[in-house]
Motif scaffolding. Structure first.
Motif, mmCIF file in Angstrom:
data_model
loop_
_atom_site.group_PDB
_atom_site.id
_atom_site.type_symbol
_atom_site.label_atom_id
_atom_site.label_comp_id
_atom_site.label_asym_id
_atom_site.label_seq_id
_atom_site.Cartn_x
_atom_site.Cartn_y
_atom_site.Cartn_z
ATOM 1 N N VAL A 235 0.964 6.373 6.080
ATOM 2 C CA VAL A 235 -0.494 6.251 6.002
ATOM 3 C C VAL A 235 -0.949 4.819 6.265
ATOM 4 C CG1 VAL A 235 -2.542 6.590 4.575
ATOM 5 C CG2 VAL A 235 -0.595 8.143 4.329
ATOM 6 N N VAL A 236 -1.864 4.674 7.206
ATOM 7 C CA VAL A 236 -2.561 3.404 7.423
ATOM 8 C C VAL A 236 -3.972 3.604 6.875
ATOM 9 C CG1 VAL A 236 -3.417 1.753 9.115
ATOM 10 C CG2 VAL A 236 -1.219 2.892 9.501
ATOM 11 N N TYR A 237 -4.331 2.784 5.915
ATOM 12 C CA TYR A 237 -5.621 2.935 5.216
ATOM 13 C C TYR A 237 -6.622 1.910 5.753
ATOM 14 C CZ TYR A 237 -8.907 3.013 1.230
ATOM 15 O OH TYR A 237 -10.026 3.110 0.440
ATOM 16 N N MET A 238 -7.856 2.383 5.973
ATOM 17 C CA MET A 238 -8.892 1.497 6.520
ATOM 18 C C MET A 238 -10.143 1.576 5.662
ATOM 19 S SD MET A 238 -8.563 2.665 10.509
ATOM 20 C CE MET A 238 -7.955 4.332 10.245
ATOM 21 N N SER A 239 -10.755 0.451 5.409
ATOM 22 C CA SER A 239 -12.025 0.463 4.686
ATOM 23 C C SER A 239 -12.887 -0.706 5.159
ATOM 24 C CB SER A 239 -11.787 0.423 3.176
ATOM 25 O OG SER A 239 -12.976 0.700 2.479
ATOM 26 N N THR A 240 -13.991 -0.938 4.467
ATOM 27 C CA THR A 240 -14.978 -1.896 4.968
ATOM 28 C C THR A 240 -15.918 -2.350 3.863
ATOM 29 O OG1 THR A 240 -16.837 -2.151 6.496
ATOM 30 C CG2 THR A 240 -16.494 0.035 5.616
ATOM 31 N N PHE A 241 -16.515 -3.518 4.065
ATOM 32 C CA PHE A 241 -17.567 -3.960 3.156
ATOM 33 C C PHE A 241 -18.960 -3.627 3.710
ATOM 34 C CE2 PHE A 241 -13.894 -6.544 2.059
ATOM 35 C CZ PHE A 241 -13.831 -6.301 0.702
ATOM 36 N N SER A 242 -18.985 -2.917 4.825
ATOM 37 C CA SER A 242 -20.275 -2.644 5.482
ATOM 38 C C SER A 242 -21.204 -1.781 4.639
ATOM 39 C CB SER A 242 -20.045 -1.961 6.831
ATOM 40 O OG SER A 242 -19.499 -2.872 7.762
#
Lengths: 401, 401
Positions: A235-242
């Motif tokens: 699993v490659v996890y992606m997130s953001t502060f947007s």
């Protein structure tokens, strides 16, 4: 499920993307209520907190703020993000964290590093358009699987993993854009097990996870994979502060298993060397201040009120003519006109009536459901919510009448 | 000239890039004088001007500072950049300007939009490593042509354009990294004519143009193309604020002929949606303030002093053992040990002696000149320049002795 010709998909995604861009201009047209945007509410930005973080950074008087930085991201920010990830149940070290120029870059990076032409990637139907754009550039083959209120259809996924050689699957498990759906806990476990059995990478995109409006948070696929034999590195996890702080700062992040980390970092180096140092320092100081913990409940409460306002307006003004599920979080309501009314046709009338939305067909690479529409409640007020429903009802009536 | 196998080149470029990254750690090691960096001098940053621009932006109290923006860039910044471009003789409208996340992204964009696998691109030998990295991702075939103090060898280019089907050529016409060379006016004209005759795109990369230390500015290839029949649409111009204002803000820009503009913008949308809004607003206000015009002479004077200090130190301490051309601008000295001494071997001794540089072989995709080295004078003082020369002489003596 159906197979999509890569070039056709690429062209279609490009055309749809332009159409959605075109709609965005209405978000600043006086008199028009826009439910078309995918933007966080500017009135909810923590301007005071952002300015405090910025002021702190400037008072520190380090010229490094304006100098070249490390491709992987500023060390202090990577530490803060590792802590934030830990709060979400992702146990990974700062050395697994890569700071990205928004989560769009994370999507581009996984496409570049993992997808070659002729590779197969499974996506949700409907799916986040800009992710499809990033994948389309790799010329990978995209196979879409229906996804609804409970997330992607795992029976179909299982059949596909068994019959095709699949390289990766892309899912937004929490309050997906556009479907608003949330992958159930059972499905999460099953997806990770299937991925482990067939050695399929999972690209987990989680921009909205912190914006849960009701119910309890579910473990991430990354966390489940850590407890599933043979799945640890998948699993490659992606997130953001947007969505929770500021999209304009362009601060996204990834948690990448050791096995792939350096490949992704080398790719990022070729793409933009590193992300904006000033933005990184602002986010680092904001996270260190502890304000995010106070801010999230404010955001959740506000979006819950807006979501409810839009839901009740739709029920009040459109009644049986529209159906939708109340999302558990995020910013989007995925709705469906009854009687197979074409949402694109309604849109033309809606613009005249002073309300815009995105026809759902924009989010399909194939087999579009033409009666669907995506409605964002992020920037509405109780008054505009009511008026939006009223205008939508007028548009629908004129369209079918 | 020689042809390079793409995969080999990609691997080589990756390995060289890692080696250069490895060297950068010495820039913060106490006691070591680094001539290895490619960074602008932090002591020359206009902190006061940057803070003034930032303060103005915050006082304007617009939440747009932190919101999503247009992929093409903020309208006000594009106007300012069009004006700046005009001062450099590039006559183009703001609608031809695209704001990028550093000029590294501009390189990535041209690679993505214009280069397909099996396409052929001509590059300088030696060339800017990170550009080669970006091109390597496209799997295009890279052909390298020798480039020296007067820029790329046009006889070789002409032969290549005639014998191969070339899609594009990449050149840094002003004070190239690493060669320090400047393409002469005659060669510029001839290059544009050749490109027009063979319909070859020119990727003109100009990060250092404003840092001319002596002599008069030469017209850009973009400008010459505007006056050359059949060449109008052939030049894509790239520049950056990294060397003249701040690299940490990650603000680059391109001037793109109408014919390709929307393709490039759509690609950028898939790559990172848009560049940092805050950085854009800071640069916009900085440009509007007029401070850049006052700042550039300060930068030029400081770099001229540093360049001279390094040149005279090398002459003093190494004499005949090294040869180099004084560059007309930029931040780099390209030098050559006599007697085919291997610069990589000298580097090992140099690190022990307390000075680092980049062996020139890192900048070749093929046929490396092993006796070359790149020396940056951007961050030295007269004292460290002298000491660097002294240490380099010791390292050389120990290496050959």
């Amino acid at each position: 499920m159906s197979e999509t010709d890569t070039l056709l998909a690429r062209r279609a995604v490009g055309a749809q993307s332009s159409a959605v861009r075109e709609l965005l201009k209405y978000s600043r047209t006086p008199g028009i209520i826009s439910l078309a945007g995918g933007i966080p509410a500017p009135d909810l930005f923590d301007i005071q907190g952002l300015e405090a973080a910025l002021g702190e950074e400037l008072r520190a008087r380090t010229r490094d703020t304006f100098q070249y930085g490390m491709t992987e991201g500023e060390a202090g920010l990577r530490d803060q993000i590792a802590t934030l990830a830990g709060k979400r149940g992702l146990h990974a070290g700062a050395h697994n964290v890569l700071v990205t120029t928004g989560s769009q870059q994370a999507l581009d990076l996984v496409a570049r590093v993992f997808l070659n032409p002729e590779d197969t990637i499974v996506v949700e139907r409907p799916a986040y358009l800009a992710a499809l754009q990033a994948f389309a550039f790799s010329e990978a083959r995209m196979l879409s699987v229906p996804s609804g209120a409970d997330g992607i259809d795992l029976d179909r996924v299982e059949a596909l993993f068994a019959s095709e050689r699949v390289k990766a699957i892309y899912v937004v498990p929490n309050f997906a854009n556009p479907s608003g759906g949330t992958l159930t806990l059972d499905r999460r476990r099953r997806l990770v097990e299937l991925a482990a059995r067939h050695r399929v990478l999972i690209f987990e995109d989680d921009p909205y996870g912190d914006l849960r409006l009701r119910g309890r948070a579910l473990p991430s696929l990354f966390e489940i994979a850590g407890q599933t034999p043979g799945a640890r590195d998948l699993v490659v996890y992606m997130s953001t502060f947007s969505k929770i702080l500021s999209p304009g700062l362009r601060m996204g992040w990834m948690v990448i298993p050791d096995a792939y980390y350096s490949n992704v970092a080398i790719a990022k180096q070729a793409i933009d060397l590193h992300s904006c140092t000033l933005s990184q320092r602002i986010v680092e100081r904001y996270l260190a201040s502890g304000r995010l913990g106070e801010r999230l409940p404010i955001l959740r409460d506000a979006y819950a009120v807006r979501c409810e306002a839009l839901c009740s307006s739709l029920e009040r003004h459109l009644g049986d003519a529209i159906e939708f599920n109340r999302p558990d979080g995020g910013m989007f309501l995925w709705a469906r006109f009854r009687d197979d009314v074409d949402a694109s046709a309604v849109l033309a009338r809606a613009i005249e009536a002073g309300v815009v939305f995105v026809p759902g067909s924009a989010f399909f690479v194939d087999e579009p459901q033409r009666n669907t529409l995506r409605l964002s409640y992020s920037t509405i007020t109780p008054e505009t919510a009511d008026e939006a429903g009223r205008r939508l009802a007028i548009a629908l009536e004129e369209s079918v009448g």
